[in-house]
Design a protein around this motif. Sequence first.
Motif, PDB file in Angstrom:
ATOM      1  N   ILE A 260       0.835  -1.200   0.000  1.00  0.00           N
ATOM      2  CA  ILE A 260       0.000   0.000   0.000  1.00  0.00           C
ATOM      3  C   ILE A 260       0.876   1.258   0.000  1.00  0.00           C
ATOM      4  N   ALA A 261       1.937   1.255   0.790  1.00  0.00           N
ATOM      5  CA  ALA A 261       2.850   2.405   0.816  1.00  0.00           C
ATOM      6  C   ALA A 261       3.461   2.641  -0.561  1.00  0.00           C
ATOM      7  N   MET A 262       3.815   1.573  -1.255  1.00  0.00           N
ATOM      8  CA  MET A 262       4.371   1.701  -2.606  1.00  0.00           C
ATOM      9  C   MET A 262       3.352   2.328  -3.551  1.00  0.00           C
ATOM     10  N   VAL A 263       2.109   1.873  -3.503  1.00  0.00           N
ATOM     11  CA  VAL A 263       1.071   2.389  -4.391  1.00  0.00           C
ATOM     12  C   VAL A 263       0.880   3.890  -4.166  1.00  0.00           C
ATOM     13  N   TYR A 264       0.773   4.306  -2.912  1.00  0.00           N
ATOM     14  CA  TYR A 264       0.593   5.732  -2.622  1.00  0.00           C
ATOM     15  C   TYR A 264       1.826   6.540  -3.026  1.00  0.00           C
TER      16      TYR A 264
ATOM     17  N   TYR B 234      -6.336  -0.108  -2.399  1.00  0.00           N
ATOM     18  CA  TYR B 234      -6.436  -1.291  -1.562  1.00  0.00           C
ATOM     19  C   TYR B 234      -5.626  -2.467  -2.083  1.00  0.00           C
ATOM     20  N   LEU B 235      -5.135  -2.356  -3.293  1.00  0.00           N
ATOM     21  CA  LEU B 235      -4.475  -3.480  -3.953  1.00  0.00           C
ATOM     22  C   LEU B 235      -2.993  -3.207  -4.157  1.00  0.00           C
ATOM     23  N   SER B 236      -2.293  -4.213  -4.612  1.00  0.00           N
ATOM     24  CA  SER B 236      -0.858  -4.054  -4.868  1.00  0.00           C
ATOM     25  C   SER B 236      -0.626  -3.260  -6.145  1.00  0.00           C
ATOM     26  N   TRP B 237       0.596  -2.780  -6.305  1.00  0.00           N
ATOM     27  CA  TRP B 237       0.985  -2.052  -7.501  1.00  0.00           C
ATOM     28  C   TRP B 237       0.767  -2.916  -8.742  1.00  0.00           C
TER      29      TRP B 237
END
Length: 183
Positions: free
Chosen positions: A29-33, A116-119
């Motif tokens: 989630i941190a990566m996506v944001y 809510y999902l992975s990259w």
Amino acid sequence: MNEVSNKFLNKVSLLIEEAKKNVKTAVNIAMVYTYFEIGRMIIEEEQNGDNRAECGKYIIRNLSSFLTEHYGKGYSISNLKNFRQFYLIYSNDSISQTVFSQFKNYPATVTERKFYLSWSHYLKLMRISNIEERHFYEIESVNNDWSLSVLKRQYDSSLYERLSLSKNKDEVMLLSQNKKRFE
């Protein structure tokens, strides 16, 4: 005594497994944001330039070199273009948050969008041009805890299209608008 010890060991083991799962989810989630924000920053920097096309190439090329030098792999020109595209697609894309109430503590972007999902999921989803179809697959991925391979399989089997062609077209439309769960 041995049976009680095994129960205790299993409890501790389950606790550790759950913690590992939570850490993995938090990192994803941190990566996506982070990628969303990098995309936003690229767009804003491009908009400050005189010649957008040339300026955009320059910004992404230099940013890629800088980030790769400082942080290693993962910041290629093509990845930065994906971050940019991710921001363009999702900055004004909203899904009702009501079905995702279990994630109320997740952070939100400045546009109130939550992820809510992975990259890897979003890389697949952002290539779906039909907004309702993209929402359908995102909602179903979250609600059914689809792995990336399941998402790909459902998409490749044209699940959305097959359901759209079914007798329950209204149900599919409600699904894509996050107003009803597929049963």
